[in-house]
Design a protein around this motif. Structure first.
Motif, PDB file in Angstrom:
ATOM      1  N   ASP A 228     -10.973   8.821 -29.107  1.00 55.59           N
ATOM      2  CA  ASP A 228     -10.554   7.645 -28.477  1.00 55.59           C
ATOM      3  C   ASP A 228     -11.729   6.630 -28.645  1.00 55.59           C
ATOM      4  OD1 ASP A 228      -8.514   6.344 -27.525  1.00 55.59           O
ATOM      5  OD2 ASP A 228      -9.436   6.193 -25.583  1.00 55.59           O
TER       6      ASP A 228
ATOM      7  N   HIS B 286     -11.470   5.435 -32.177  1.00 53.44           N
ATOM      8  CA  HIS B 286     -10.128   4.435 -32.451  1.00 53.44           C
ATOM      9  C   HIS B 286     -10.533   3.016 -31.837  1.00 53.44           C
ATOM     10  CE1 HIS B 286      -5.539   3.664 -31.840  1.00 53.44           C
ATOM     11  NE2 HIS B 286      -6.126   3.186 -32.906  1.00 53.44           N
TER      12      HIS B 286
ATOM     13  N   THR C  99     -12.490   1.191 -34.132  1.00 54.52           N
ATOM     14  CA  THR C  99     -11.688   0.541 -35.084  1.00 54.52           C
ATOM     15  C   THR C  99     -10.675  -0.581 -34.592  1.00 54.52           C
ATOM     16  OG1 THR C  99      -9.657   2.138 -34.727  1.00 54.52           O
ATOM     17  CG2 THR C  99     -11.246   2.987 -36.392  1.00 54.52           C
ATOM     18  N   ASP C 100     -10.473  -0.659 -33.483  1.00 55.02           N
ATOM     19  CA  ASP C 100      -9.919  -1.400 -32.665  1.00 55.02           C
ATOM     20  C   ASP C 100     -10.715  -2.662 -32.608  1.00 55.02           C
ATOM     21  OD1 ASP C 100      -7.801   0.148 -32.379  1.00 55.02           O
ATOM     22  OD2 ASP C 100      -7.677   0.232 -29.970  1.00 55.02           O
TER      23      ASP C 100
ATOM     24  N   LEU D 296      -6.625   2.769 -39.417  1.00 57.31           N
ATOM     25  CA  LEU D 296      -5.793   4.047 -38.633  1.00 57.31           C
ATOM     26  C   LEU D 296      -5.861   5.102 -39.433  1.00 57.31           C
ATOM     27  CD1 LEU D 296      -3.014   1.695 -37.063  1.00 57.31           C
ATOM     28  CD2 LEU D 296      -4.955   2.905 -35.705  1.00 57.31           C
TER      29      LEU D 296
ATOM     30  N   LEU E  88      -9.101   6.783 -39.387  1.00 57.11           N
ATOM     31  CA  LEU E  88      -9.128   7.659 -38.089  1.00 57.11           C
ATOM     32  C   LEU E  88      -8.381   9.015 -37.924  1.00 57.11           C
ATOM     33  CD1 LEU E  88     -10.329   7.327 -35.047  1.00 57.11           C
ATOM     34  CD2 LEU E  88      -8.109   6.220 -34.440  1.00 57.11           C
TER      35      LEU E  88
ATOM     36  N   HIS F 290      -2.814  -0.650 -32.589  1.00 58.96           N
ATOM     37  CA  HIS F 290      -4.206  -0.275 -32.341  1.00 58.96           C
ATOM     38  C   HIS F 290      -4.357   0.175 -30.913  1.00 58.96           C
ATOM     39  CE1 HIS F 290      -6.544  -0.183 -35.625  1.00 58.96           C
ATOM     40  NE2 HIS F 290      -5.943  -1.233 -36.350  1.00 58.96           N
TER      41      HIS F 290
ATOM     42  N   GLY G 221      -2.375   2.813 -29.819  1.00 59.35           N
ATOM     43  CA  GLY G 221      -2.963   4.517 -29.996  1.00 59.35           C
ATOM     44  C   GLY G 221      -3.794   4.708 -29.119  1.00 59.35           C
ATOM     45  N   ASP G 222      -4.552   3.694 -28.357  1.00 58.08           N
ATOM     46  CA  ASP G 222      -5.938   3.986 -27.597  1.00 58.08           C
ATOM     47  C   ASP G 222      -5.002   4.269 -26.129  1.00 58.08           C
ATOM     48  OD1 ASP G 222      -8.277   3.521 -28.887  1.00 58.08           O
ATOM     49  OD2 ASP G 222      -8.254   1.277 -28.512  1.00 58.08           O
TER      50      ASP G 222
ATOM     51  N   SER H 137      -3.132  11.675 -32.852  1.00 55.34           N
ATOM     52  CA  SER H 137      -3.373  11.272 -34.079  1.00 55.34           C
ATOM     53  C   SER H 137      -2.075  11.101 -34.849  1.00 55.34           C
ATOM     54  CB  SER H 137      -4.350  12.180 -34.859  1.00 55.34           C
ATOM     55  OG  SER H 137      -3.898  13.454 -35.190  1.00 55.34           O
TER      56      SER H 137
ATOM     57  N   ILE I  83      -0.421   7.937 -33.843  1.00 53.75           N
ATOM     58  CA  ILE I  83      -1.101   6.924 -34.592  1.00 53.75           C
ATOM     59  C   ILE I  83      -0.695   6.803 -35.988  1.00 53.75           C
ATOM     60  CG2 ILE I  83      -3.455   6.030 -35.144  1.00 53.75           C
ATOM     61  CD1 ILE I  83      -4.624   7.541 -32.782  1.00 53.75           C
TER      62      ILE I  83
END
Length: 325
Positions: free
Chosen positions: A68, A71, A74-75, A116, A119, A176, A179-180, A211, A214
């Motif tokens: 996380d 992620h 990447t966010d 994504l 990830l 994003h 996904g978090d 995942s 995501i």
């Protein structure tokens, strides 16, 4: 009949009729200050807590938290690119870029989708390693950090939801953060299960399940941005149906050809087309009627309309095999 306000007017020259801007009007869309502010706040919150979650994941030994945090990294990058796209998108058009810099937002959306996918691949690899070599996870610290992460993600999601959710950059940022949110929920569930049962494999298992969710979001975002970059027709547009609709609803229109519809960026739909006039049709009124129909019924922001005075309706080279745009 009343119609929606038209952002363009036209003039005729050398046998062509084209849409042009009013004095001082730019082809570049206006970038919402609210969108930019929402993304900036989300960037600051996400970037700050990403460091907290990474430290918590390392100390607790939780793959779900580390994933996380990855992620959220990447966010942070995605939100920065989105903010940069908005910031640069405010730059005025110039001689080389007559439509301004608004397409930067689409490039940012593409990068969001690619990160994504990266990830998901990393989570899958780490999960396999955890199955082969199980590691102890400290449920208490993991649960505290996961709950804090959930609260931060809910706050960021709410902030971004107040912006334009149809905007490709805002949509990418929301995906994003979603996904978090799922990652935080998974981490909380894993922490509770480990605390109650001591079953360590639940940590990588939930990481993989998150995942997969995501991955679905990433695919949708990738297809949307790819379609814009490939100058494909926006969702819901059928050029052949649009052609028939114009012919059926606009008196004096004898033919429509060379019709191209595409998106410059989110909410910026463009069109070029060639029309043929019926006998005694008024060219100025007819081009205005076509332009008005495109704007009112389909939200086409900018249309370039050319009159085929020959009446022959030659095939469009760009739509012929081996032709060029």
């Amino acid at each position: 009949m009343m119609s929606a306000p038209d952002p363009h007017h036209h003039h005729q020259h050398s046998g062509h009729a084209h849409d042009h801007d009013h004095a001082g009007h730019s082809h570049a869309p206006k970038v919402s200050a609210g969108n930019e502010r929402a993304v900036l706040i989300g960037l600051l919150l996400t970037g700050s807590f990403m460091l907290v979650e990474l430290i918590g994941g390392v100390l607790s030994g939780s793959l779900a938290l580390i994933a996380d945090a990855g992620h959220m990294l990447t966010d942070t990058v995605a939100l920065f690119l989105a903010w940069l796209g908005f910031r640069l998108g405010r730059r005025p058009a110039d001689a080389r870029r007559s439509f301004g810099y608004s397409r930067l937002e689409v490039l940012a959306g593409l990068i969001n989708a690619i990160t994504l996918f990266a990830l998901v691949a990393w989570i899958a690899y780490e999960a396999v390693q955890r199955f082969l070599e199980p590691q102890e996870v400290l449920a208490g610290p993991m649960l505290v950090v996961a709950v804090l992460g959930l609260l931060i993600n809910l706050l960021v999601f709410r902030i971004l939801s107040t912006a334009d959710a149809d905007h490709v950059n805002i949509k990418g940022a929301l995906l994003h953060v979603l996904g978090d949110l799922l990652g935080s929920v998974g981490a909380i569930a894993a922490a509770i299960i480990i605390w109650l049962t001591g079953w360590m494999p639940i940590d990588p298992i939930l990481s993989v399940l998150v995942s997969l969710l995501i991955l679905r979001s990433a695919w949708a975002l990738l297809m949307r941005t790819f379609n814009i970059l490939m100058e494909g027709a926006p969702d819901g547009f059928d050029p052949a149906q649009l052609q028939q609709e114009l012919l059926a609803n606009i008196p004096g229109l004898a033919g429509v050809g060379h019709l191209h519809v595409w998106s410059l960026s989110s909410g910026q739909t463009m069109a070029t087309l060639e029309i043929q006039l019926a006998p005694r049709a008024d060219p100025a009124k007819l081009t205005a009627a076509v332009r008005d129909a495109l704007w009112r019924e389909h939200g086409v922001n900018h249309a370039t309309i050319e009159i085929d005075w020959s009446g022959e309706g030659a095939a469009c080279p760009a739509q012929s095999p081996g032709g060029s745009a």
